[in-house]
Scaffold this active site. Structure first.
Site, PDB file in Angstrom:
ATOM      1  N   GLU A  12     -38.944-147.297  64.738  1.00 55.56           N
ATOM      2  CA  GLU A  12     -39.934-146.824  63.765  1.00 55.56           C
ATOM      3  C   GLU A  12     -39.974-147.850  62.634  1.00 55.56           C
ATOM      4  O   GLU A  12     -39.400-147.663  61.575  1.00 55.56           O
ATOM      5  CB  GLU A  12     -39.560-145.436  63.245  1.00 55.56           C
ATOM      6  CG  GLU A  12     -40.684-144.811  62.427  1.00 55.56           C
ATOM      7  CD  GLU A  12     -40.333-143.436  61.901  1.00 55.56           C
ATOM      8  OE1 GLU A  12     -41.204-142.838  61.256  1.00 55.56           O
ATOM      9  OE2 GLU A  12     -39.210-142.956  62.114  1.00 55.56           O
TER      10      GLU A  12
ATOM     11  N   ALA B  73     -39.632-143.054  53.740  1.00 57.09           N
ATOM     12  CA  ALA B  73     -38.214-143.227  53.451  1.00 57.09           C
ATOM     13  C   ALA B  73     -37.651-144.545  53.972  1.00 57.09           C
ATOM     14  O   ALA B  73     -36.445-144.767  53.916  1.00 57.09           O
ATOM     15  CB  ALA B  73     -37.429-142.059  54.044  1.00 57.09           C
ATOM     16  N   HIS B  74     -38.510-145.422  54.504  1.00 57.80           N
ATOM     17  CA  HIS B  74     -38.041-146.716  54.991  1.00 57.80           C
ATOM     18  C   HIS B  74     -37.770-147.661  53.827  1.00 57.80           C
ATOM     19  O   HIS B  74     -38.427-147.590  52.782  1.00 57.80           O
ATOM     20  CB  HIS B  74     -39.076-147.340  55.928  1.00 57.80           C
ATOM     21  CG  HIS B  74     -39.214-146.625  57.227  1.00 57.80           C
ATOM     22  ND1 HIS B  74     -38.811-147.157  58.431  1.00 57.80           N
ATOM     23  CD2 HIS B  74     -39.717-145.395  57.526  1.00 57.80           C
ATOM     24  CE1 HIS B  74     -39.053-146.304  59.404  1.00 57.80           C
ATOM     25  NE2 HIS B  74     -39.605-145.224  58.871  1.00 57.80           N
TER      26      HIS B  74
ATOM     27  N   HIS C 147     -43.534-130.660  56.296  1.00 53.74           N
ATOM     28  CA  HIS C 147     -44.274-131.893  56.514  1.00 53.74           C
ATOM     29  C   HIS C 147     -45.777-131.656  56.663  1.00 53.74           C
ATOM     30  O   HIS C 147     -46.580-132.484  56.216  1.00 53.74           O
ATOM     31  CB  HIS C 147     -43.751-132.609  57.769  1.00 53.74           C
ATOM     32  CG  HIS C 147     -42.517-133.416  57.540  1.00 53.74           C
ATOM     33  ND1 HIS C 147     -41.275-132.844  57.437  1.00 53.74           N
ATOM     34  CD2 HIS C 147     -42.331-134.754  57.383  1.00 53.74           C
ATOM     35  CE1 HIS C 147     -40.379-133.796  57.225  1.00 53.74           C
ATOM     36  NE2 HIS C 147     -40.991-134.963  57.195  1.00 53.74           N
TER      37      HIS C 147
ATOM     38  N   ASP D 102     -38.188-135.341  64.287  1.00 58.52           N
ATOM     39  CA  ASP D 102     -37.951-136.363  63.258  1.00 58.52           C
ATOM     40  C   ASP D 102     -36.659-136.039  62.518  1.00 58.52           C
ATOM     41  O   ASP D 102     -36.543-136.257  61.305  1.00 58.52           O
ATOM     42  CB  ASP D 102     -39.132-136.476  62.295  1.00 58.52           C
ATOM     43  CG  ASP D 102     -39.105-137.768  61.476  1.00 58.52           C
ATOM     44  OD1 ASP D 102     -38.334-138.684  61.823  1.00 58.52           O
ATOM     45  OD2 ASP D 102     -39.840-137.863  60.476  1.00 58.52           O
TER      46      ASP D 102
ATOM     47  N   LEU E 114     -40.288-137.133  51.335  1.00 64.50           N
ATOM     48  CA  LEU E 114     -39.618-136.592  52.513  1.00 64.50           C
ATOM     49  C   LEU E 114     -38.923-137.703  53.289  1.00 64.50           C
ATOM     50  O   LEU E 114     -39.471-138.794  53.461  1.00 64.50           O
ATOM     51  CB  LEU E 114     -40.627-135.875  53.414  1.00 64.50           C
ATOM     52  CG  LEU E 114     -41.262-134.600  52.826  1.00 64.50           C
ATOM     53  CD1 LEU E 114     -42.348-134.074  53.762  1.00 64.50           C
ATOM     54  CD2 LEU E 114     -40.220-133.531  52.573  1.00 64.50           C
ATOM     55  N   ALA E 115     -37.723-137.401  53.770  1.00 64.99           N
ATOM     56  CA  ALA E 115     -36.914-138.404  54.463  1.00 64.99           C
ATOM     57  C   ALA E 115     -36.467-137.843  55.804  1.00 64.99           C
ATOM     58  O   ALA E 115     -35.328-137.433  55.983  1.00 64.99           O
ATOM     59  CB  ALA E 115     -35.709-138.790  53.610  1.00 64.99           C
ATOM     60  N   GLY E 116     -37.386-137.792  56.751  1.00 65.31           N
ATOM     61  CA  GLY E 116     -37.088-137.140  58.004  1.00 65.31           C
ATOM     62  C   GLY E 116     -37.004-135.641  57.794  1.00 65.31           C
ATOM     63  O   GLY E 116     -37.489-135.105  56.793  1.00 65.31           O
TER      64      GLY E 116
END
Length: 399
Positions: free
Chosen positions: A138, A149-150, A258, A280, A314-316
């Protein structure tokens, strides 16, 4: 070799996403890891098989389905899939207790050498655990304005030589990228030519660019609605283009945070047979609240909601796929369509016609559920991998 015969429960499976079989009382025979026969009512004989009465395990209203297939999952049970082989295996086992018999291990954006090392560990773990289908990159070829969140420092346009090295590990099942980046369309072709799935996500692409990527071979939209432009009646963007194109399967994270449940229902109606439930999940799935890492990023989990530390990004998720299934059914999606979206549709997304179905010739992955759609027992390749799969699900922060 002794086979397995599971009988006396409602059997729900699919020959294809739009051809759902729902038998009030059905049975399945598995031998050498493969489904060899199915039927209805009492049309079966033991013939040396291990015989399992599904109604004794699942109780009144027990259901038999294929094992769930999660094609977008970053970890669970406190462990992430960028960790050690032992941590990878423990996270996979945690999701198996929630009915997931086949799983694609997702990695967030990282420097190329780090990704190669992570893919090498996943390849080794796959050798020990047949439920692992491969890896999902991803990133890092995603839009920095929609990176979620990357780690922004890890992102860059696709480079053919670098991508070739990653694909050469032989474990990359799919790659999510933003096709509008320089070299994005060429990267789609390169991914597909290598036998992997090209997914569109974390993108600012317009509908035209999305269509060019689909024409080049892209076939999956990563966590639809998240990290991409919304649908506008004059500017359809990637969501409108993907929903209108039968070549595309659209992932959805059905945790109630989400994506609003009304939008989830709308997507199922707009793309029937093409919606794939994904978790996720990150390390906090099937675990407790607290502080975690997603790649190099710090994540806080509170009341089951994962966000980048100190932000509302949101982070996953902490979702498990069985809970996603229960959610969409409670939101009005018919049970057969919901089960298809967690079995045959994601299997089709990664071009595995032998998974996600309880039909002759398919892999012998099977789950017995109780009437509340809680998994009670799980088999992979006809081997029982979870004896008591009662899922302990905490309430979602929303939904």
């Amino acid at each position: 070799m002794t086979g397995l015969l599971v009988h006396s429960a409602r059997l729900i499976t699919a020959n294809s996403p739009g051809d759902i079989r729902d038998d009030p009382t059905g049975w399945v025979r598995i031998r050498d890891g493969i489904v060899t026969a199915t039927g209805t009512m009492e049309g079966w004989a033991p013939d040396g098989d291990e015989v399992v009465d599904a109604s004794q395990i699942g109780g009144p209203g027990a259901i038999i389905t294929s094992g769930l297939v999660d094609i977008h999952n970053h970890g669970g049970a406190t462990f992430a899939f960028d960790g050690s082989i032992e941590e990878i295996l423990q996270a996979v086992d945690a999701h198996a207790a929630h009915g997931v018999t086949r799983i694609v291990l997702s990695l967030v954006s990282a420097p190329p050498r780090a990704l190669e090392a992570q893919l090498t560990r996943i390849a080794a773990a796959r050798g020990e655990q047949p439920g692992i289908l491969g890896a999902h990159l991803e990133g890092p070829y995603i839009d920095s304005d929609r990176c979620g969140a990357h780690d922004p420092a890890a992102l860059h346009p696709p480079e053919a030589h670098e991508l070739a090295r990653l694909l050469a590990t032989g474990v990359v099942q799919q790659v999510t990228l933003a096709p509008e980046l320089t070299g994005g369309i060429e990267a789609v072709r390169q991914i597909v030519a290598a036998g992997s799935v090209a997914a569109i996500g974390h993108t600012g692409a317009d509908a035209g660019t999305t269509l060019r990527a689909i024409d080049a071979g892209a076939s999956l939209l990563t966590h639809t609605f998240n990290a991409m432009p919304p649908v506008h009646h004059r500017v359809p963007g990637p969501i409108g283009a993907a929903a209108a194109d039968d070549r595309m399967i659209l992932e959805i994270i059905a945790d109630g945070s989400h994506v609003d449940r009304t939008i989830v229902r709308m997507l199922f109606a707009a793309a029937p047979g093409r919606v794939a439930l994904v978790s996720d999940a990150m390390a906090a799935a099937a675990a407790s609240d607290g502080e975690y890492l997603l790649g190099a990023q710090k994540v806080t989990v509170r009341d089951g909601l994962a966000t980048l530390h100190g932000t509302s990004v949101l982070a996953g998720s902490t979702l498990t796929l069985d809970r996603a299934l229960r959610n969409v059914v409670s939101w009005g999606i018919p049970l057969g369509a919901a089960i298809a979206s967690a079995t045959v549709v994601p299997a089709r997304a990664i071009q595995r016609d032998d998974l996600g179905r309880l039909e002759v010739g398919c892999r012998g992955d099977l789950v017995i559920w109780d009437s509340a759609l809680v998994p009670r027992a799980v088999w992979r390749d006809g081997v029982r991998i979870v004896a008591d799969a009662v899922a302990h699900n905490r309430p979602l922060a929303a939904g």
